[in-house]
Design an enzyme around this catalytic site. Structure first.
Site, PDB file in Angstrom:
ATOM      1  N   LYS A  90       0.843  -1.216   0.000  1.00 56.00           N
ATOM      2  CA  LYS A  90       0.000   0.000   0.000  1.00 56.00           C
ATOM      3  C   LYS A  90       0.871   1.255   0.000  1.00 56.00           C
ATOM      4  O   LYS A  90       0.631   2.187  -0.754  1.00 56.00           O
ATOM      5  CB  LYS A  90      -0.897  -0.011   1.246  1.00 56.00           C
ATOM      6  CG  LYS A  90      -1.464   1.338   1.621  1.00 56.00           C
ATOM      7  CD  LYS A  90      -2.234   1.322   2.926  1.00 56.00           C
ATOM      8  CE  LYS A  90      -1.409   1.461   4.174  1.00 56.00           C
ATOM      9  NZ  LYS A  90      -1.089   2.825   4.601  1.00 56.00           N
ATOM     10  N   ASN A  91       1.888   1.246   0.864  1.00 57.35           N
ATOM     11  CA  ASN A  91       2.673   2.468   1.021  1.00 57.35           C
ATOM     12  C   ASN A  91       3.646   2.708  -0.139  1.00 57.35           C
ATOM     13  O   ASN A  91       4.251   3.768  -0.223  1.00 57.35           O
ATOM     14  CB  ASN A  91       3.404   2.459   2.377  1.00 57.35           C
ATOM     15  CG  ASN A  91       2.421   2.690   3.518  1.00 57.35           C
ATOM     16  OD1 ASN A  91       1.296   3.141   3.300  1.00 57.35           O
ATOM     17  ND2 ASN A  91       2.830   2.374   4.736  1.00 57.35           N
TER      18      ASN A  91
ATOM     19  N   CYS B 272      -5.123   7.722   9.985  1.00 59.02           N
ATOM     20  CA  CYS B 272      -5.155   7.041  11.280  1.00 59.02           C
ATOM     21  C   CYS B 272      -4.756   7.996  12.401  1.00 59.02           C
ATOM     22  O   CYS B 272      -3.798   8.762  12.247  1.00 59.02           O
ATOM     23  CB  CYS B 272      -4.168   5.878  11.256  1.00 59.02           C
ATOM     24  SG  CYS B 272      -4.684   4.530  10.193  1.00 59.02           S
TER      25      CYS B 272
ATOM     26  N   ARG C  57       0.743  14.305  13.357  1.00 66.28           N
ATOM     27  CA  ARG C  57       1.427  13.948  12.107  1.00 66.28           C
ATOM     28  C   ARG C  57       1.576  15.221  11.276  1.00 66.28           C
ATOM     29  O   ARG C  57       0.835  15.460  10.328  1.00 66.28           O
ATOM     30  CB  ARG C  57       0.667  12.840  11.377  1.00 66.28           C
ATOM     31  CG  ARG C  57       0.565  11.605  12.262  1.00 66.28           C
ATOM     32  CD  ARG C  57      -0.127  10.476  11.571  1.00 66.28           C
ATOM     33  NE  ARG C  57       0.743   9.803  10.631  1.00 66.28           N
ATOM     34  CZ  ARG C  57       0.324   8.836   9.820  1.00 66.28           C
ATOM     35  NH1 ARG C  57      -0.942   8.460   9.831  1.00 66.28           N
ATOM     36  NH2 ARG C  57       1.156   8.238   8.999  1.00 66.28           N
TER      37      ARG C  57
ATOM     38  N   ASP D 124       4.972   0.061  12.140  1.00 68.65           N
ATOM     39  CA  ASP D 124       3.714  -0.522  11.653  1.00 68.65           C
ATOM     40  C   ASP D 124       3.552  -1.985  12.060  1.00 68.65           C
ATOM     41  O   ASP D 124       2.499  -2.580  11.805  1.00 68.65           O
ATOM     42  CB  ASP D 124       3.612  -0.370  10.126  1.00 68.65           C
ATOM     43  CG  ASP D 124       3.487   1.094   9.718  1.00 68.65           C
ATOM     44  OD1 ASP D 124       3.102   1.912  10.579  1.00 68.65           O
ATOM     45  OD2 ASP D 124       3.791   1.426   8.562  1.00 68.65           O
TER      46      ASP D 124
ATOM     47  N   ARG E  70      -8.278  -0.529   5.056  1.00 65.92           N
ATOM     48  CA  ARG E  70      -7.440   0.523   4.461  1.00 65.92           C
ATOM     49  C   ARG E  70      -6.119  -0.033   3.964  1.00 65.92           C
ATOM     50  O   ARG E  70      -5.497   0.547   3.075  1.00 65.92           O
ATOM     51  CB  ARG E  70      -7.115   1.603   5.495  1.00 65.92           C
ATOM     52  CG  ARG E  70      -8.300   2.338   5.992  1.00 65.92           C
ATOM     53  CD  ARG E  70      -7.877   3.417   6.938  1.00 65.92           C
ATOM     54  NE  ARG E  70      -7.112   4.424   6.219  1.00 65.92           N
ATOM     55  CZ  ARG E  70      -6.906   5.645   6.669  1.00 65.92           C
ATOM     56  NH1 ARG E  70      -7.402   5.998   7.828  1.00 65.92           N
ATOM     57  NH2 ARG E  70      -6.208   6.500   5.964  1.00 65.92           N
TER      58      ARG E  70
HETATM   59  N1  EPU Z   1       7.165  14.110  11.146  1.00 68.35           N
HETATM   60  C1  EPU Z   1       7.339  15.432  11.472  1.00 68.35           C
HETATM   61  N2  EPU Z   1       7.082  16.386  10.523  1.00 68.35           N
HETATM   62  C2  EPU Z   1       6.658  16.032   9.281  1.00 68.35           C
HETATM   63  C3  EPU Z   1       6.483  14.687   8.950  1.00 68.35           C
HETATM   64  C4  EPU Z   1       6.741  13.744   9.913  1.00 68.35           C
HETATM   65  O1  EPU Z   1       7.697  15.773  12.587  1.00 68.35           O
HETATM   66  O2  EPU Z   1       6.438  16.933   8.461  1.00 68.35           O
HETATM   67  C5  EPU Z   1       7.397  13.072  12.160  1.00 68.35           C
HETATM   68  C6  EPU Z   1       6.118  12.419  12.570  1.00 68.35           C
HETATM   69  O3  EPU Z   1       5.503  13.116  13.628  1.00 68.35           O
HETATM   70  C7  EPU Z   1       6.565  11.028  12.952  1.00 68.35           C
HETATM   71  C8  EPU Z   1       7.706  10.765  12.000  1.00 68.35           C
HETATM   72  O4  EPU Z   1       8.159  12.023  11.569  1.00 68.35           O
HETATM   73  O5  EPU Z   1       7.095  11.050  14.251  1.00 68.35           O
HETATM   74  C9  EPU Z   1       7.314   9.888  10.847  1.00 68.35           C
HETATM   75  O6  EPU Z   1       6.418  10.546  10.061  1.00 68.35           O
HETATM   76  P1  EPU Z   1       6.336  10.218   8.536  1.00 68.35           P
HETATM   77  O7  EPU Z   1       6.092  11.486   7.791  1.00 68.35           O
HETATM   78  O8  EPU Z   1       7.469   9.338   8.121  1.00 68.35           O
HETATM   79  O9  EPU Z   1       5.111   9.333   8.497  1.00 68.35           O
HETATM   80  P2  EPU Z   1       4.194   9.272   7.286  1.00 68.35           P
HETATM   81  O10 EPU Z   1       4.935   9.588   6.070  1.00 68.35           O
HETATM   82  O11 EPU Z   1       2.994  10.041   7.621  1.00 68.35           O
HETATM   83  C10 EPU Z   1       4.545   6.752   6.604  1.00 68.35           C
HETATM   84  C11 EPU Z   1       3.588   5.613   6.420  1.00 68.35           C
HETATM   85  C12 EPU Z   1       3.064   5.173   7.783  1.00 68.35           C
HETATM   86  C13 EPU Z   1       4.245   4.746   8.651  1.00 68.35           C
HETATM   87  C14 EPU Z   1       5.290   5.888   8.722  1.00 68.35           C
HETATM   88  C15 EPU Z   1       6.564   5.486   9.428  1.00 68.35           C
HETATM   89  C16 EPU Z   1       2.687   6.088   4.252  1.00 68.35           C
HETATM   90  C17 EPU Z   1       1.532   6.520   3.427  1.00 68.35           C
HETATM   91  N3  EPU Z   1       2.510   6.056   5.552  1.00 68.35           N
HETATM   92  O12 EPU Z   1       3.785   7.747   7.267  1.00 68.35           O
HETATM   93  O13 EPU Z   1       2.234   4.073   7.557  1.00 68.35           O
HETATM   94  O14 EPU Z   1       3.809   4.455   9.957  1.00 68.35           O
HETATM   95  O15 EPU Z   1       5.641   6.326   7.397  1.00 68.35           O
HETATM   96  O16 EPU Z   1       7.138   4.374   8.815  1.00 68.35           O
HETATM   97  O17 EPU Z   1       3.715   5.710   3.708  1.00 68.35           O
HETATM   98  C18 EPU Z   1       0.493   2.584   8.029  1.00 68.35           C
HETATM   99  O18 EPU Z   1       0.718   2.065   6.924  1.00 68.35           O
HETATM  100  O19 EPU Z   1      -0.253   2.073   8.898  1.00 68.35           O
HETATM  101  C19 EPU Z   1       1.143   3.843   8.356  1.00 68.35           C
HETATM  102  C20 EPU Z   1       0.730   4.638   9.338  1.00 68.35           C
END
Ligand code: EPU
Length: 424
Positions: free
Chosen positions: A23-24, A119, A124, A311, A404
């Site tokens: 998915k990701n 979620c 985030r 995850d 999802r």
């Molecule tokens: N963060 C910041 N500022 C930002 C972005 C992130 O401080 O602008 C922090 C977040 O608060 C968090 C960390 O950085 O502590 C990770 O955030 P990230 O942006 O990497 O998370 P994401 O991109 O929103 C993706 C996956 C998530 C997975 C995380 C970590 C996708 C679509 N989602 O999320 O997947 O948990 O990376 O590996 O790729 C899931 O599939 O269940 C899921 C939540």
């Protein structure tokens, strides 16, 4: 009313299960198709709600999408109207932020976009994404509900971007955007998850030159006219890991096929060093476990890839409730993901939450069916694991969270002998 799973637990799981596409990886790849006017074919898409939502957003903006088989589409994006970006879907899905990079590359502006939802696992923010575009010369306007990004002049000099977090989606957004600039740029503190590497593979097929994807330093030399491409989405290591932990927690004899074994190096190492018998064939992409061993996990600390995936933390917590001794679960990334342990405790797990990031789980504990609620995608799948391991009937509210990210979760588990069904 939300959908529910009804599980009659305590039955071993036996048989073959095939891991679906990630998915990701699928989500940023679909967003990145906006970079080209030519046809793209994306294969091995997982049929999960987040993918359907991304396709709906693209379709509403004008993408022409045709299903060519059960898991493959052809997509053509000649006439895109960014004003038709569905604000309702954007605010429900974190991955909608991935549209920022391609829309900026294509139109130089993104106006009044809703903050992405998804979620509720903790704060985030999107500051890493926005800061990178500010570094590129963009003007960002934000208020409580919306943000806009304007890039009046197309960047024309090479830069090095140092991200302030290992953010998966910020790395992906920037990689997508830079793929449309015909000169070299570098991203440091890049996320190195396998889905980032799979996106890079797709962007390379479109015509970008990318080096280092899958490490924390990525060089991107883009191209102002990108072409169409065919891509097979990589298998989902989180889904494979979920089945692996399920197999250990529930028992039986599951064979997990199409598993990206090398992406689970640390997970497998941890399980084996804790006493689990795991048979991993990297070449054949097969995983299997021998259930019933004496496992002592002791400590699970989540980290960005190649560390222990956040995850899989909830599924590990379920396994910890079934293994021996005290396990420390340490989740530094998200401050709400341990909330799910309160639900696990309703099934009989012995849980001590120390603070929003740390908890002890004492095992083994006999789990008994009860009524519980899932709070996010991964807690939903972990509660299914717990329900399957529990004696008696479990009802899980919020079954839609699992949809999802896991294709036909209950249907595929039924084929392994699980007594699980969706009820309304
Ligand atoms: N963060 C910041 N500022 C930002 C972005 C992130 O401080 O602008 C922090 C977040 O608060 C968090 C960390 O950085 O502590 C990770 O955030 P990230 O942006 O990497 O998370 P994401 O991109 O929103 C993706 C996956 C998530 C997975 C995380 C970590 C996708 C679509 N989602 O999320 O997947 O948990 O990376 O590996 O790729 C899931 O599939 O269940 C899921 C939540």
């Amino acid at each position: 009313m939300s959908a529910r799973f009804l599980i009659e637990g305590g039955k071993p799981l036996v048989g073959l299960i095939h891991v679906r596409g990630s998915k990701n990886a699928a989500l940023p790849i679909l967003a990145a198709t906006l970079l080209t006017n030519e046809h793209c074919r994306i294969k091995n898409l997982p049929l999960v709600n987040d993918v359907h939502a991304m396709l709906k957003i693209l379709h509403d903006m004008g993408s022409k999408i045709a299903w060519i088989d059960k898991h493959s589409i052809e997509i053509e994006n000649q006439d895109i109207d960014p004003r038709k970006l569905s604000r309702d879907i954007v605010k429900k899905m974190r991955a909608s932020i991935l549209l920022l990079g391609p829309l900026l590359a294509r139109f130089g502006r993104v106006e009044k976009m809703r903050y992405p939802g998804g979620c509720s696992i903790g704060a985030r923010p999107i500051d890493v994404h926005l800061d990178a575009f500010v570094d590129l010369g963009a003007r960002v306007l934000r208020d409580k509900h919306f943000f806009s990004v304007f890039l009046e002049d197309c960047p024309s000099v090479s830069r090095t971007f140092v991200l302030s977090e290992f953010s998966v989606t910020a790395t992906e957004n920037l990689m997508i955007f830079l793929s449309a600039l015909p000169f070299q740029n570098e991203i440091r503190i890049a996320a190195s998850e396998p889905h980032v590497a799979d996106l890079a593979k797709f962007l390379k097929k479109l015509g970008a030159i990318i080096e280092g994807a899958g490490t924390s330093t990525v060089q991107v030399k883009g191209c102002s006219k990108l072409k169409g491409a065919t891509h097979i989405v990589a298998p989902d290591y989180i889904e494979a890991g979920t089945f692996l932990l399920m197999s250990l927690a529930v028992g039986g004899d599951m064979e997990i096929k199409n598993a990206p074994v090398s992406h689970l190096d640390l997970v497998i190492k941890k399980l084996v060093s804790s006493g689990a018998e795991v048979f991993a064939d990297e070449k054949k992409q097969v995983l299997r476990v021998k259930s019933g061993g004496r496992i002592r996990l002791e400590r699970i600390q989540t980290m960005p890839y190649p560390g222990m995936p956040t995850d899989l933390q909830s599924a590990f917590a379920v396994l910890a409730s079934q293994t021996f001794g005290k396990t420390l679960i340490h989740e530094p990334m998200y401050e709400r993901r341990l909330e799910f342990l309160k639900e696990l405790a309703r099934l009989g797990a012995r849980v001590e939450i120390l603070d929003p990031h740390r908890a002890y789980i004492y095992g083994p504990a006999r789990l008994y069916g009860a009524e519980v609620s899932s709070l996010d995608l991964r807690s939903a799948s972990a509660l299914v694991v717990a329900g399957l391991a529990a004696k008696g009937a479990t009802i899980i509210h919020g079954a839609e969270h699992a949809q999802r990210g896991y294709e036909d979760f209950d249907g595929r588990l039924r084929k392994l002998g699980a007594n699980i069904k969706k009820i309304s």
